[in-house]
Design an enzyme around this catalytic site. Sequence first.
Site, PDB file in Angstrom:
ATOM      1  N   GLU A   1       0.843  -1.190   0.000  1.00 19.02           N
ATOM      2  CA  GLU A   1       0.000   0.000   0.000  1.00 19.02           C
ATOM      3  C   GLU A   1       0.880   1.243   0.000  1.00 19.02           C
ATOM      4  O   GLU A   1       1.085   1.889   1.035  1.00 19.02           O
ATOM      5  CB  GLU A   1      -0.966  -0.045   1.183  1.00 19.02           C
ATOM      6  CG  GLU A   1      -1.929  -1.214   1.020  1.00 19.02           C
ATOM      7  CD  GLU A   1      -2.881  -1.432   2.186  1.00 19.02           C
ATOM      8  OE1 GLU A   1      -3.945  -2.016   1.966  1.00 19.02           O
ATOM      9  OE2 GLU A   1      -2.554  -1.025   3.316  1.00 19.02           O
TER      10      GLU A   1
ATOM     11  N   GLU B   1      -9.290   3.612   0.004  1.00 18.77           N
ATOM     12  CA  GLU B   1      -9.335   3.826   1.458  1.00 18.77           C
ATOM     13  C   GLU B   1      -8.236   4.776   1.936  1.00 18.77           C
ATOM     14  O   GLU B   1      -8.319   5.323   3.030  1.00 18.77           O
ATOM     15  CB  GLU B   1      -9.232   2.489   2.198  1.00 18.77           C
ATOM     16  CG  GLU B   1      -7.911   1.804   1.983  1.00 18.77           C
ATOM     17  CD  GLU B   1      -7.731   0.525   2.806  1.00 18.77           C
ATOM     18  OE1 GLU B   1      -8.462   0.337   3.766  1.00 18.77           O
ATOM     19  OE2 GLU B   1      -6.849  -0.265   2.467  1.00 18.77           O
TER      20      GLU B   1
ATOM     21  N   HIS C   1     -17.996 -10.523   5.070  1.00 21.15           N
ATOM     22  CA  HIS C   1     -16.691  -9.933   5.363  1.00 21.15           C
ATOM     23  C   HIS C   1     -15.958 -10.750   6.410  1.00 21.15           C
ATOM     24  O   HIS C   1     -16.506 -11.018   7.474  1.00 21.15           O
ATOM     25  CB  HIS C   1     -16.856  -8.482   5.872  1.00 21.15           C
ATOM     26  CG  HIS C   1     -15.549  -7.789   6.079  1.00 21.15           C
ATOM     27  ND1 HIS C   1     -15.252  -7.087   7.214  1.00 21.15           N
ATOM     28  CD2 HIS C   1     -14.451  -7.705   5.287  1.00 21.15           C
ATOM     29  CE1 HIS C   1     -14.019  -6.588   7.113  1.00 21.15           C
ATOM     30  NE2 HIS C   1     -13.520  -6.946   5.953  1.00 21.15           N
ATOM     31  N   HIS C   2     -14.757 -11.180   6.073  1.00 23.55           N
ATOM     32  CA  HIS C   2     -13.900 -11.921   7.006  1.00 23.55           C
ATOM     33  C   HIS C   2     -12.589 -11.173   7.164  1.00 23.55           C
ATOM     34  O   HIS C   2     -11.654 -11.391   6.398  1.00 23.55           O
ATOM     35  CB  HIS C   2     -13.573 -13.322   6.467  1.00 23.55           C
ATOM     36  CG  HIS C   2     -14.738 -14.258   6.458  1.00 23.55           C
ATOM     37  ND1 HIS C   2     -14.706 -15.450   5.746  1.00 23.55           N
ATOM     38  CD2 HIS C   2     -15.956 -14.209   7.056  1.00 23.55           C
ATOM     39  CE1 HIS C   2     -15.863 -16.082   5.914  1.00 23.55           C
ATOM     40  NE2 HIS C   2     -16.642 -15.348   6.703  1.00 23.55           N
ATOM     41  N   GLU C   3     -12.513 -10.263   8.100  1.00 22.56           N
ATOM     42  CA  GLU C   3     -11.218  -9.628   8.414  1.00 22.56           C
ATOM     43  C   GLU C   3     -10.503 -10.580   9.377  1.00 22.56           C
ATOM     44  O   GLU C   3     -10.985 -10.823  10.484  1.00 22.56           O
ATOM     45  CB  GLU C   3     -11.450  -8.265   9.067  1.00 22.56           C
ATOM     46  CG  GLU C   3     -10.195  -7.589   9.606  1.00 22.56           C
ATOM     47  CD  GLU C   3      -9.111  -7.395   8.555  1.00 22.56           C
ATOM     48  OE1 GLU C   3      -9.332  -6.625   7.616  1.00 22.56           O
ATOM     49  OE2 GLU C   3      -8.030  -8.035   8.686  1.00 22.56           O
TER      50      GLU C   3
ATOM     51  N   HIS D   1      -8.186  -8.543   0.702  1.00 21.94           N
ATOM     52  CA  HIS D   1      -7.393  -7.330   0.884  1.00 21.94           C
ATOM     53  C   HIS D   1      -6.135  -7.665   1.690  1.00 21.94           C
ATOM     54  O   HIS D   1      -6.156  -8.577   2.513  1.00 21.94           O
ATOM     55  CB  HIS D   1      -8.213  -6.269   1.623  1.00 21.94           C
ATOM     56  CG  HIS D   1      -9.158  -5.549   0.710  1.00 21.94           C
ATOM     57  ND1 HIS D   1      -9.380  -4.206   0.783  1.00 21.94           N
ATOM     58  CD2 HIS D   1      -9.924  -6.008  -0.316  1.00 21.94           C
ATOM     59  CE1 HIS D   1     -10.254  -3.851  -0.154  1.00 21.94           C
ATOM     60  NE2 HIS D   1     -10.608  -4.932  -0.828  1.00 21.94           N
ATOM     61  N   GLU D   2      -5.084  -6.924   1.432  1.00 23.30           N
ATOM     62  CA  GLU D   2      -3.771  -7.092   2.091  1.00 23.30           C
ATOM     63  C   GLU D   2      -3.134  -8.450   1.842  1.00 23.30           C
ATOM     64  O   GLU D   2      -2.134  -8.796   2.465  1.00 23.30           O
ATOM     65  CB  GLU D   2      -3.840  -6.833   3.619  1.00 23.30           C
ATOM     66  CG  GLU D   2      -4.228  -5.441   4.006  1.00 23.30           C
ATOM     67  CD  GLU D   2      -5.732  -5.251   4.084  1.00 23.30           C
ATOM     68  OE1 GLU D   2      -6.423  -6.210   4.397  1.00 23.30           O
ATOM     69  OE2 GLU D   2      -6.188  -4.136   3.794  1.00 23.30           O
TER      70      GLU D   2
ATOM     71  N   GLU E   1      -6.955  -6.662  -3.241  1.00 17.32           N
ATOM     72  CA  GLU E   1      -6.570  -5.253  -3.094  1.00 17.32           C
ATOM     73  C   GLU E   1      -5.073  -5.162  -3.415  1.00 17.32           C
ATOM     74  O   GLU E   1      -4.702  -4.933  -4.555  1.00 17.32           O
ATOM     75  CB  GLU E   1      -6.883  -4.773  -1.685  1.00 17.32           C
ATOM     76  CG  GLU E   1      -6.606  -3.318  -1.460  1.00 17.32           C
ATOM     77  CD  GLU E   1      -6.577  -2.998   0.016  1.00 17.32           C
ATOM     78  OE1 GLU E   1      -5.975  -3.754   0.792  1.00 17.32           O
ATOM     79  OE2 GLU E   1      -7.156  -1.971   0.410  1.00 17.32           O
TER      80      GLU E   1
HETATM   81  C1  NOJ Z   1      -8.451  -2.858   5.258  1.00 19.05           C
HETATM   82  C2  NOJ Z   1      -9.224  -3.038   4.012  1.00 19.05           C
HETATM   83  O1  NOJ Z   1      -8.481  -2.654   2.884  1.00 19.05           O
HETATM   84  C3  NOJ Z   1     -10.498  -2.268   4.143  1.00 19.05           C
HETATM   85  O2  NOJ Z   1     -11.227  -2.318   2.931  1.00 19.05           O
HETATM   86  C4  NOJ Z   1     -11.291  -2.830   5.282  1.00 19.05           C
HETATM   87  O3  NOJ Z   1     -12.434  -2.050   5.463  1.00 19.05           O
HETATM   88  C5  NOJ Z   1     -10.493  -2.825   6.574  1.00 19.05           C
HETATM   89  N1  NOJ Z   1      -9.208  -3.405   6.369  1.00 19.05           N
HETATM   90  C6  NOJ Z   1     -11.174  -3.595   7.674  1.00 19.05           C
HETATM   91  O4  NOJ Z   1     -11.241  -4.943   7.344  1.00 19.05           O
HETATM   92 CA    CA Z   2      -6.121  -2.281   2.675  1.00 15.99          CA
END
Ligand code: NOJ
Ligand code: CA
Length: 811
Positions: A194, A560, A465-467, A535-536, A554
């Site tokens: 990023e 963001e 969504h799975h963070e 993402h990441e 991403e």
């Molecule tokens: C970073 C992600 O790029 C973003 O899209 C997300 O909302 C946040 N993490 C939380 O998961």
């Molecule tokens: Ca991100």
Amino acid sequence: MPADALTLESPDGQLQLKFAVVDGKPQYALDRNGKPVVLPSKMGFTLEWRDDLAHAFVLKDRQFSTFDETWEPVWGEEARIRNYYNELLVTLEQPVGSVESMDHSTEKRPTIMQIRFRLYDDGLGFRYEFPDKIDNGKLKMENSANADHNSQLSILHSQFNALVCFWIKEELTEFAMAGDHTAWWIPGDLDTQEYNYTESRLSEIPALWEAGHKDGGWPWTAFSKTGVQTALQMRTDDGLFLNIHEAATLDFPTMHLDLIDNGKLIMDNSTDANNTSSTPDNSQFSILNSPFTFRAWLCPDATGYKGRIQAPCVTPWRTIMVCEKATDVLASRLILNLNDPCVLEDVSWIHPVKYMGVWWEMISGKSTWNYTNDFPSVKLGQTDYVHATPNGTHGANNANVRRYIDFAAANGFDGLLIEGWNIGWEDWYGKQKEFVFDFLTPYPDFDLPALNKYAHEKGIRLIMHHESSASTVNYERWMEQAYTLMNQYGYDAVKGGYVGTIIPFGEGHYSQPINNHYHYAIVEAAKHHIMVNSHEAVRPTGLCRTWPNMIGNESAMGTEFRERIKPGHTTILPFTRLQGGPMDYTPGIFEPDMGKIVTWGKKMHHTICNQLGLYVTFYSPLQMAADFPEHYEPYMDAFQFIKDVAVDWDTSVYLMAEPGDYIVTARHPKISSLNKAAEGVGTLADGKKGVISNATRFVYAIPDTVETCHGASLQNPHDVWYVGGITDENAREVTVKLDFLKPGVKYEATIYADAKDASGLPDNSEFRIQNSELKYNPYAYTITKKVVSSKSELKLRMAPCGGFAVSIRSL
Ligand code: NOJ
Ligand code: CA
């Protein structure tokens, strides 16, 4: 290269790959029409417990071949892709006794390494292959009646490889560039991509690296002050466009590049504490034919090794794209072509997705992912959410989600992402918690069954969504249950996330074990018919050809980052990050002045029309309209373009481009995948089939009254094209020839353009051009209609940080 080097030509004869073993050391070089692109460059590896794979080689065998096929991606920028290359496979051997190993295997068996080169008209791919044995006997018996006898013979005449299980210390592949090219680069990093891009000469990388590294995502972990990431886009002074990347990275660490600074070795200025490998010896390992030589730099695992390998296996492809024009880079399918064909038999459940989200609210600071402010510390299973005090700012609450569903449904979207639906967000960030989420338990104000039912009735699928908060171990523990829950309620897509320090501790985001985790998530999701957008995660290398349920990633600086995104960023990404696969860039911000949402908000660098242009210049089968419904409502005439635009294409025409400056692209939608979401892919949990998303209605402007959009579109579709343009901080006027339209047909073009007084440059921006009189005014646009044909030209003006979008429909 020596005169007797092996030469492989591209099908059009313009590129020449040369390979030779010089004094036992393998080398390659790449020329274009006799002029060097890559000067003679070293190949090989250093390994633990044995001599390196870089010397004492003899060339045992060579095989030349040609391949030509046309394949059809499940989704993409075009319906058919030609995969046409000439190939050279060389077999190299360190003869028995020529090298040493701790296990004495090299005293009994030869060491065998093959290198496979594929040369295309638009570039080179090569990879290392480690067979478990080679067949020395030429006794190939075709007679199947003798099959048993045959296999015995082949065992007798094969030699097993001394390499069985081995550990890589360094990859020694070098890319000796033939000049001090202009490059668009981001700093090498073990944890984040990023970053904003820096445009500079290769020779300027060491001096500019520190500044480039300052404004990245978190966490950042540098390995060298001359390290850069791929895909690395370059332009030579002769105007050639070169691009170094990799393809099909599976069970292997990610490759970064380290510029060998003034002949000094890469490890001299290493800042990577984890790296336990010894400093390589420059005189032995580096050819240094050019002061602008990159060496492959593999991302180490927690123990410092850069790959634990078991033969038989292959490495990812190392790729060098060579194009005459910038637009040819955008049209190149080199990376996809070097990946294996799709392995999924049934792909009927995979479809393009246009979506909105309860997301920008949290990114902008308007609302929160967490439900309560009661707990500075959460222990899942113990923390009592039922009796917690709601904080009043939780975005993923029933009423707000319904509001988004209503808006998304009314405007023809397929999906709605909701973040912050599950417990654990109170202390998820930066705490290095292993058990951070369970991916199963909703907050008290998120009624998962009821919201899905409501969404499905309106033709919207919720996106899960799975963070993981980078706790890959925890995610793997819950994954099966989490995917099963999705199946139960009819979610068919998940957005994953890997924010933070990777757990297991000591791993980086792109090491072999963690790359394997991302892949595991894709494979397991496919078993559940789930599409994935991570993402990441590691930046993609074309694996979406093989696993087309990977509809997004991403892996770069996306929307963001708001005001931190520099002008021109989105004109670079299609050359770099997007070469490996689509990006969930999350465009569509119509209110770029974030100060109107929260007091600390700042102004983003773009106009509304710039955001519209992104839907065409940025390819992704997953496209978001990221802003709030209330930010679209004042501009519904401009929002119409986002409703209309398709997200899957049968033809793409790259009209003009220059990395860092501008891109103009035209695309023609693919009819067969339109409305696939609408066909009711799978039966939803509540028994509802045939969800209608209205995609076809919007793309082809079929009147609301037509019930079955899909059928109607097939009977009488308009011919439809979309054109998009974006620019950096410089205003530009471009002339777009519409010669891609069908001759003799009249079309109506709807042109969304920056108004004369539009500007996406904040008044105090460091990027303001000296004499620019325009005030920040991202909202000013005009919409005009024009009858056009294939003979027409459109003159289109883009404001600073602006753009345009055009829908073209046959009359
Ligand atoms: C970073 C992600 O790029 C973003 O899209 C997300 O909302 C946040 N993490 C939380 O998961
Ligand atoms: Ca991100």
